[in-house]
Design a protein around this motif. Structure first.
Motif, PDB file in Angstrom:
ATOM      1  N   PHE A 118      36.907 -13.735  -5.555  1.00 52.31           N
ATOM      2  CA  PHE A 118      35.755 -13.464  -4.691  1.00 52.31           C
ATOM      3  C   PHE A 118      34.686 -12.623  -5.398  1.00 52.31           C
ATOM      4  O   PHE A 118      33.691 -12.249  -4.781  1.00 52.31           O
ATOM      5  CB  PHE A 118      36.209 -12.744  -3.427  1.00 52.31           C
ATOM      6  CG  PHE A 118      37.092 -13.577  -2.538  1.00 52.31           C
ATOM      7  CD1 PHE A 118      36.554 -14.478  -1.626  1.00 52.31           C
ATOM      8  CD2 PHE A 118      38.472 -13.483  -2.639  1.00 52.31           C
ATOM      9  CE1 PHE A 118      37.369 -15.237  -0.816  1.00 52.31           C
ATOM     10  CE2 PHE A 118      39.299 -14.243  -1.834  1.00 52.31           C
ATOM     11  CZ  PHE A 118      38.755 -15.134  -0.921  1.00 52.31           C
ATOM     12  N   GLY A 119      34.905 -12.297  -6.652  1.00 48.83           N
ATOM     13  CA  GLY A 119      33.900 -11.579  -7.426  1.00 48.83           C
ATOM     14  C   GLY A 119      34.198 -10.125  -7.663  1.00 48.83           C
ATOM     15  O   GLY A 119      33.522  -9.466  -8.461  1.00 48.83           O
ATOM     16  N   LEU A 120      35.199  -9.570  -6.952  1.00 50.90           N
ATOM     17  CA  LEU A 120      35.529  -8.154  -7.123  1.00 50.90           C
ATOM     18  C   LEU A 120      36.433  -7.961  -8.344  1.00 50.90           C
ATOM     19  O   LEU A 120      37.237  -8.842  -8.677  1.00 50.90           O
ATOM     20  CB  LEU A 120      36.240  -7.618  -5.878  1.00 50.90           C
ATOM     21  CG  LEU A 120      35.375  -7.375  -4.639  1.00 50.90           C
ATOM     22  CD1 LEU A 120      36.257  -6.959  -3.470  1.00 50.90           C
ATOM     23  CD2 LEU A 120      34.341  -6.303  -4.912  1.00 50.90           C
ATOM     24  N   PRO A 121      36.339  -6.810  -9.009  1.00 54.76           N
ATOM     25  CA  PRO A 121      37.243  -6.542 -10.126  1.00 54.76           C
ATOM     26  C   PRO A 121      38.641  -6.205  -9.613  1.00 54.76           C
ATOM     27  O   PRO A 121      38.834  -5.860  -8.452  1.00 54.76           O
ATOM     28  CB  PRO A 121      36.602  -5.327 -10.802  1.00 54.76           C
ATOM     29  CG  PRO A 121      35.899  -4.619  -9.692  1.00 54.76           C
ATOM     30  CD  PRO A 121      35.385  -5.704  -8.787  1.00 54.76           C
ATOM     31  N   ASN A 122      39.610  -6.315 -10.496  1.00 56.78           N
ATOM     32  CA  ASN A 122      40.981  -5.957 -10.160  1.00 56.78           C
ATOM     33  C   ASN A 122      41.127  -4.450 -10.300  1.00 56.78           C
ATOM     34  O   ASN A 122      41.572  -3.932 -11.319  1.00 56.78           O
ATOM     35  CB  ASN A 122      41.948  -6.706 -11.091  1.00 56.78           C
ATOM     36  CG  ASN A 122      43.396  -6.513 -10.658  1.00 56.78           C
ATOM     37  OD1 ASN A 122      43.668  -6.031  -9.545  1.00 56.78           O
ATOM     38  ND2 ASN A 122      44.325  -6.870 -11.530  1.00 56.78           N
ATOM     39  N   ALA A 123      40.728  -3.714  -9.253  1.00 63.12           N
ATOM     40  CA  ALA A 123      40.688  -2.251  -9.315  1.00 63.12           C
ATOM     41  C   ALA A 123      40.794  -1.692  -7.904  1.00 63.12           C
ATOM     42  O   ALA A 123      40.469  -2.376  -6.917  1.00 63.12           O
ATOM     43  CB  ALA A 123      39.389  -1.788  -9.967  1.00 63.12           C
ATOM     44  N   PRO A 124      41.247  -0.436  -7.792  1.00 60.68           N
ATOM     45  CA  PRO A 124      41.295   0.187  -6.457  1.00 60.68           C
ATOM     46  C   PRO A 124      39.902   0.290  -5.836  1.00 60.68           C
ATOM     47  O   PRO A 124      38.902   0.468  -6.531  1.00 60.68           O
ATOM     48  CB  PRO A 124      41.873   1.580  -6.739  1.00 60.68           C
ATOM     49  CG  PRO A 124      42.579   1.455  -8.043  1.00 60.68           C
ATOM     50  CD  PRO A 124      41.813   0.438  -8.830  1.00 60.68           C
ATOM     51  N   LYS A 133      28.453  -7.639  -0.725  1.00 55.34           N
ATOM     52  CA  LYS A 133      28.906  -8.966  -0.309  1.00 55.34           C
ATOM     53  C   LYS A 133      27.692  -9.811   0.047  1.00 55.34           C
ATOM     54  O   LYS A 133      26.907  -9.460   0.933  1.00 55.34           O
ATOM     55  CB  LYS A 133      29.844  -8.857   0.884  1.00 55.34           C
ATOM     56  CG  LYS A 133      30.417 -10.174   1.371  1.00 55.34           C
ATOM     57  CD  LYS A 133      31.435  -9.932   2.486  1.00 55.34           C
ATOM     58  CE  LYS A 133      32.023 -11.226   2.991  1.00 55.34           C
ATOM     59  NZ  LYS A 133      31.041 -12.048   3.732  1.00 55.34           N
ATOM     60  N   ILE A 134      27.545 -10.897  -0.684  1.00 48.27           N
ATOM     61  CA  ILE A 134      26.471 -11.855  -0.418  1.00 48.27           C
ATOM     62  C   ILE A 134      27.136 -13.183  -0.113  1.00 48.27           C
ATOM     63  O   ILE A 134      27.793 -13.773  -0.982  1.00 48.27           O
ATOM     64  CB  ILE A 134      25.514 -11.970  -1.619  1.00 48.27           C
ATOM     65  CG1 ILE A 134      24.882 -10.606  -1.916  1.00 48.27           C
ATOM     66  CG2 ILE A 134      24.445 -13.023  -1.355  1.00 48.27           C
ATOM     67  CD1 ILE A 134      24.006 -10.606  -3.132  1.00 48.27           C
ATOM     68  N   ASN A 135      26.982 -13.606   1.144  1.00 48.45           N
ATOM     69  CA  ASN A 135      27.710 -14.781   1.637  1.00 48.45           C
ATOM     70  C   ASN A 135      29.199 -14.490   1.516  1.00 48.45           C
ATOM     71  O   ASN A 135      29.685 -13.539   2.092  1.00 48.45           O
ATOM     72  CB  ASN A 135      27.282 -16.042   0.908  1.00 48.45           C
ATOM     73  CG  ASN A 135      25.802 -16.338   1.144  1.00 48.45           C
ATOM     74  OD1 ASN A 135      25.289 -16.116   2.239  1.00 48.45           O
ATOM     75  ND2 ASN A 135      25.119 -16.815   0.113  1.00 48.45           N
ATOM     76  N   SER A 136      29.937 -15.267   0.754  1.00 46.43           N
ATOM     77  CA  SER A 136      31.377 -15.038   0.631  1.00 46.43           C
ATOM     78  C   SER A 136      31.757 -14.399  -0.687  1.00 46.43           C
ATOM     79  O   SER A 136      32.940 -14.204  -0.966  1.00 46.43           O
ATOM     80  CB  SER A 136      32.126 -16.383   0.770  1.00 46.43           C
ATOM     81  OG  SER A 136      31.735 -17.271  -0.261  1.00 46.43           O
ATOM     82  N   GLN A 137      30.780 -14.072  -1.521  1.00 46.10           N
ATOM     83  CA  GLN A 137      31.039 -13.519  -2.847  1.00 46.10           C
ATOM     84  C   GLN A 137      30.529 -12.083  -2.942  1.00 46.10           C
ATOM     85  O   GLN A 137      29.619 -11.681  -2.198  1.00 46.10           O
ATOM     86  CB  GLN A 137      30.370 -14.371  -3.924  1.00 46.10           C
ATOM     87  CG  GLN A 137      30.981 -15.757  -4.089  1.00 46.10           C
ATOM     88  CD  GLN A 137      32.390 -15.694  -4.657  1.00 46.10           C
ATOM     89  OE1 GLN A 137      32.626 -15.064  -5.680  1.00 46.10           O
ATOM     90  NE2 GLN A 137      33.326 -16.355  -3.967  1.00 46.10           N
ATOM     91  N   PHE A 138      31.143 -11.318  -3.853  1.00 50.56           N
ATOM     92  CA  PHE A 138      30.726  -9.943  -4.111  1.00 50.56           C
ATOM     93  C   PHE A 138      30.010  -9.884  -5.450  1.00 50.56           C
ATOM     94  O   PHE A 138      30.458 -10.499  -6.433  1.00 50.56           O
ATOM     95  CB  PHE A 138      31.940  -9.013  -4.110  1.00 50.56           C
ATOM     96  CG  PHE A 138      32.550  -8.822  -2.750  1.00 50.56           C
ATOM     97  CD1 PHE A 138      32.141  -7.779  -1.934  1.00 50.56           C
ATOM     98  CD2 PHE A 138      33.507  -9.717  -2.273  1.00 50.56           C
ATOM     99  CE1 PHE A 138      32.703  -7.605  -0.678  1.00 50.56           C
ATOM    100  CE2 PHE A 138      34.064  -9.546  -1.024  1.00 50.56           C
ATOM    101  CZ  PHE A 138      33.658  -8.488  -0.215  1.00 50.56           C
ATOM    102  N   ARG A 139      28.916  -9.150  -5.473  1.00 48.21           N
ATOM    103  CA  ARG A 139      28.121  -9.024  -6.679  1.00 48.21           C
ATOM    104  C   ARG A 139      27.853  -7.538  -6.949  1.00 48.21           C
ATOM    105  O   ARG A 139      27.763  -6.738  -6.018  1.00 48.21           O
ATOM    106  CB  ARG A 139      26.774  -9.753  -6.523  1.00 48.21           C
ATOM    107  CG  ARG A 139      26.911 -11.246  -6.297  1.00 48.21           C
ATOM    108  CD  ARG A 139      27.339 -11.963  -7.576  1.00 48.21           C
ATOM    109  NE  ARG A 139      27.378 -13.402  -7.404  1.00 48.21           N
ATOM    110  CZ  ARG A 139      28.484 -14.092  -7.121  1.00 48.21           C
ATOM    111  NH1 ARG A 139      29.648 -13.438  -6.992  1.00 48.21           N
ATOM    112  NH2 ARG A 139      28.426 -15.397  -6.981  1.00 48.21           N
ATOM    113  N   PRO A 140      27.717  -7.156  -8.237  1.00 45.76           N
ATOM    114  CA  PRO A 140      27.379  -5.755  -8.540  1.00 45.76           C
ATOM    115  C   PRO A 140      26.027  -5.394  -7.944  1.00 45.76           C
ATOM    116  O   PRO A 140      25.096  -6.202  -7.954  1.00 45.76           O
ATOM    117  CB  PRO A 140      27.356  -5.715 -10.063  1.00 45.76           C
ATOM    118  CG  PRO A 140      28.081  -6.942 -10.518  1.00 45.76           C
ATOM    119  CD  PRO A 140      27.871  -7.970  -9.451  1.00 45.76           C
TER     120      PRO A 140
END
Length: 962
Positions: free
Chosen positions: A200-206, A229-236
């Motif tokens: 979904f665009g998020l890093p593997n991190a807490p 969160k933009i639509n269904s994806q996460f962006r920096p």
């Protein structure tokens, strides 16, 4: 990738701009304050900070909860909150109904509502966060255990996510729960969790924190940056935040985003870009635990080293850090092109487009020390210096114009003026120089035209006359006669220096070393506003008018006063009560680095084209926007009644709509209240009203308490309201109903019974009078018998006189000795206690000497009456002799008799003897003993007499026992 980030940033900046178009301050313009344990906090780690609907600010720490009213913290621990397992708190969550959830160590959870705590069943481990969802259920984020759901009115926790540390939970507008955990971000829909994987665009991190913006966007703060969160994806969100560990999130009233980090302080993202605030710039520490914007738009930052606040203070600053040549500024000029010029000991700057540009040029490699500035009619800027005369600024560069070597009286130039005839007037330390249009020079000095050669300020009135302020008064150059006229200050003003002028159509207002002088142009009448009229300081430098107010600069700060209020005070008749001067004094607590506003050169303060006012100070140039200050007074100001004290003891506040019932005999009632403003709590004004006692509002100024004494029984309503300084009273009054109950003899039924009894007494007197007349008739028929009995009566009278005192009609010493001798042995045989008191009137000789023996006799009689009224039938009273009395207390020990003696002593001390002698007050001393350890009555009398001497030696007006 960079292009993608750029698109995201552009999108987000557009979102921010659409969200809020208000003017924002740079972080450097905010005024900051810090609170820690020295300020009253229980611990320096600020785990959470929030504000409830009533206006209070709440702070969660490891050592308890702190409630802040703007002036002081009230600390609440598990000792104050019933059944809370531990004082350490991690989470604060306000409810929609105005309550507050607190949660933390050992799983403790409690709800504060209606001034009461409802502690609920503890969770399995520490609660990092909780929310109340739309259906009133609780969602708990637990340390190590995960996310749990607790249905409304249930004690059962349902595990939704297990075996992770959950840090925050949040509900979006669709009812979806989002959870920040050590395993990442979870989406919980219908209690079914889904991990937001890197797909979904998020890093593997807490993930540590979550925020839903007012526009509905989900913001994620993680160990590896901030995401949207933009639509269904996460962006920096922004490339500058990509590698930061985000611990806290906040959206402010401008729509800007604030990011608290684990070790880099705070970042703010706005259309102006990313700004950072860290420990180097004033934060207590770089570890950020919580963020909040209160209803006054201040930003509260919780760190592990204290609570930090950024607020839009009345004053902001330009200093060397922001690009000024130096911090010590002397003069400030508002240019017609919209720029702002600032001169000081280190040079001259032009502030334009939020940037400070240094005017180039120096003398022998040293910067020019600028004392004064002036804009010529053609827009050029002229500068007076400390050691180099007059300079002209051409293309942002200094060009020498005139100095002592070319005809100027002195190189120290403190005032410049181009008059309406385009002549340049130069005020220096050695007089006044005028440069005419043809270039010729004219000199005016204290040898002829001026009272002093030290020129401080120049101004031109509407008629074209030139006003000159000097170190020894004021002169005016008449444009018609071409001569100077001295303006004589009245001797009682004691004014000498004139630092600045403001001239309107009617008056010339002068800032002097003794206050503000008003000079009427037509009549020449003068009036002064100084220390006697209520000014906090009398040396004023500059008068700046703005929207009906005068802003006065001084060495102790900036004073704001309403102009009409000044006129009212100055125009008050001499024999009338002068109104209290209402003013505001702004200093370091309002954003100024130094309250020392410089003067002695002009202009040292000026109004800018944008409505701001600028002041030259010892630490930079300070600027205030009155419009911003006025806007801050329009914010809703909650008023809270915090405590009620009855005879010095606190009582519980009633719930809304209930009344406080107080017992009879209440003598003192006090109320403590607060206005919940965190910007200017010390300046708030209060009014109170006690309906049932006084239905008018009473001004309390800045006092936060009101006290009432000796209120009669009845129903009362105490009301209080608050206002910001120089603002109207808001509709924010708080009220509490008080009922003081009555003694039985204060009730109407008792009073009615007394009235009936009075009628009965009148009727009895009437019946008695009828009886009396009948009795006279009987007595006439029995007179012969009565005359026979008179001899016996006379004999009885002689016997009575032998045993009674003529003055008081009380038993005398002979009767007393006879009774005591007759009864003492009987009491000892029956083992019954017998107490004797000897009373002596204090300082009786002084009464006879100062008021006469007749008054002394009346005092003795009055005390005799008081003793008769205060003693019972089995207590025998006698006049012992002179000013002494004796009292026998049958079946009383000395300790029991002392209570009666004390009552008698107090009744004498409190009796009003003014009817006998003006200014007369009387006290008495008592000596007391009993028969417990005495074998004969003589010894008993001796011991009582010794006790009396002891009372006399102990200061009189007391009771002593031997």
């Amino acid at each position: 990738m960079m292009r993608q980030l750029s698109i995201i940033c552009s999108f987000f900046v557009m979102f921010l701009c659409e969200a809020q178009e208000q003017t924002r301050l740079p972080l450097s313009d905010y005024f900051s304050e810090t609170w820690n344990t020295r300020s009253g906090l229980p611990h320096n780690s600020i785990n959470s900070v929030t504000q409830t609907q009533d206006g209070y600010l709440w702070v969660a720490t490891w050592e308890g909860l702190a409630r802040f009213n703007g002036q002081e913290f009230t600390i609440l621990t598990r000792a104050h909150i019933n059944n809370l397992p531990d004082s350490g708190l991690r989470a604060l969550t306000p409810t929609q109904s105005g309550g507050l959830y607190i949660a933390g160590s050992r799983g403790g959870i409690s709800l504060y509502q209606h001034r009461q705590w409802d502690t609920q069943r503890s969770a399995s481990t520490m609660v990092n966060h909780l929310i109340e969802s739309a259906d009133k259920s609780l969602w708990l984020a637990l340390e190590n255990d995960g996310v749990f759901y607790r249905e409304h009115n249930s004690d059962t926790d349902l595990a939704i996510i297990k075996n992770v540390s959950a840090y925050r939970v949040i509900e979006d507008s669709d009812g979806v729960i989002w959870a920040a955990t050590s395993a990442g971000l979870y989406k919980i829909d219908n209690k079914i969790p889904t991990l937001m994987t890197p797909h979904f665009g998020l890093p593997n991190a807490p993930v540590y924190n979550l925020l839903i913006t007012r526009g509905g966007s989900l913001i994620v703060g993680s160990e590896k940056g901030a995401w949207i969160k933009i639509n269904s994806q996460f962006r920096p969100i922004h490339e500058q935040l990509a590698n930061e560990s985000i611990s806290s999130l906040l959206e402010d009233n401008h729509g800007d985003l604030w990011f608290g980090t684990i070790n880099k302080g705070v970042f703010r993202l706005s259309p102006d870009g990313v700004e950072q605030l860290d420990a180097k710039n004033g934060l207590p520490a770089n570890r950020i635990l919580s963020l909040l914007q209160d209803r006054e738009n201040s930003i509260w930052i919780g760190t592990n080293a204290g609570l930090f606040r950024l607020r839009e203070s009345p004053f902001s600053l330009w200093t060397h850090k922001r690009g000024l040549a130096g911090d010590y500024t002397r003069t400030v000029l508002s240019h017609s092109d919209g720029s702002l010029w600032v001169g000081g000991s280190s040079g001259l700057n032009i502030i334009k487009n939020n940037r400070a540009i240094l005017v180039s040029g120096s003398k022998q490699s040293n910067p020019y020390s600028i004392l004064s500035l002036h804009e010529a009619p053609d827009g050029s800027v002229w500068a007076g210096t400390y050691t180099s005369g007059v300079l002209k600024v051409v293309n942002n560069t200094f060009t020498p114009f005139i100095s002592r070597s070319t005809g100027l009286g002195s190189n120290e130039v403190r005032a410049l003026l181009f008059d309406s005839k385009n002549r340049l007037w130069i005020g220096s330390a050695m007089g006044l120089t005028r440069i005419n249009e043809d270039g010729s020079l004219e000199q005016f000095t204290n040898k002829k035209e001026l009272p002093s050669g030290f020129i401080l300020t120049l101004s031109e009135d509407n008629a074209g006359n030139i006003w000159v302020g000097t170190g020894n008064g004021v002169v005016v150059f008449d444009i018609v006669s071409e001569h100077f006229t001295t303006v004589e200050f009245p001797r009682e003003f004691s004014a000498k220096y004139a630092f600045g002028f403001y001239i309107d159509d009617t008056y010339t207002w002068m800032a002097t070393d003794r206050g503000l002088v008003r000079y009427e142009l037509k009549s020449g009448k003068m009036a002064m506003l100084g220390l006697e009229q209520g000014l906090p300081i009398d040396k004023l430098f500059q008068v700046v008018p703005h929207n009906g107010s005068f802003w006065l600069s001084s060495n102790r700060g900036i004073i704001q006063i309403d102009k009409n209020h000044i006129q009212q005070i100055l125009d008050a008749p001499a024999n009338a009560k002068t109104p209290v001067l209402n003013y505001q004094l702004y200093d370091e607590g309002d954003g100024m680095l130094s309250a020392q506003a410089n003067g002695g050169s002009t202009p040292s303060a000026v109004t800018h084209h944008d409505g701001s006012i600028w002041f030259a100070t010892a630490k930079g140039v300070s600027t205030v926007k009155p419009a911003r200050l006025k806007a801050s007074t329009q914010i809703a100001l909650p008023t809270i009644i915090e405590n009620i004290f009855v005879d010095g003891k606190p009582i519980a506040l009633p719930l809304e709509g209930e009344s406080v019932f107080l017992p009879p005999g209440v003598s003192r009632l006090s109320f403590h209240y607060a206005g919940l403003s965190f910007i200017m709590p010390q300046r708030l004004n209060f009014q109170t009203q006690l309906k049932g006692f006084n239905d008018k509002w009473v001004n309390r100024q800045h006092m936060t308490g009101a006290e009432y004494t000796n209120l009669p029984p009845g129903e009362y309503t105490f009301m209080v309201r608050a206002s910001y300084p120089n603002a109207h009273w808001q509709d924010n009054q708080q009220a509490v109903n008080i009922v003081i109950q009555s003694f039985f003899w204060q009730k109407p039924q008792f009073k009615f019974a007394i009235f009936v009894l009075f009628l009965m007494v009148i009727f009895a007197i009437y019946k008695y009078r009828l009886y009396h007349y009948k009795k006279i008739e009987i007595e006439l028929t029995n007179r012969v018998e009565k005359q026979t009995q008179d001899l016996q009566t006379q004999a009885n009278a002689f016997a009575y006189q032998a045993t009674h005192d003529q003055l008081t009609d009380m038993p005398n010493r002979r009767a007393f000795d006879s009774w005591l001798a007759h009864n003492f042995a009987t009491y000892k045989q029956q083992n019954r206690p017998l107490a004797i008191a000897i009373l002596d009137i204090d300082h009786f000789k002084r009464i006879n000497d100062n008021w006469s023996h007749i008054v002394g006799d009346k005092v003795i009689c009055t005390i005799a009456d008081l003793l008769k009224d205060g003693c019972q039938e089995n207590q025998h009273i006698a006049r012992w002799g002179g000013e002494e009395f004796t009292i026998v207390f049958a079946d009383k020990t000395a300790g029991e008799a002392k209570m009666i003696c004390e009552a008698l002593r107090e009744s004498i001390a409190q009796h009003d003897f003014s009817a006998i002698g003006e200014g007369l007050s009387v006290t008495a001393s008592f000596g007391l003993s009993d028969s417990t350890n005495v074998g004969d009555y003589d010894r008993l009398l001796s011991r009582a007499d010794q006790a009396l001497y002891k009372a006399k030696n102990s200061g009189r007006n007391c009771t002593e026992i031997i």
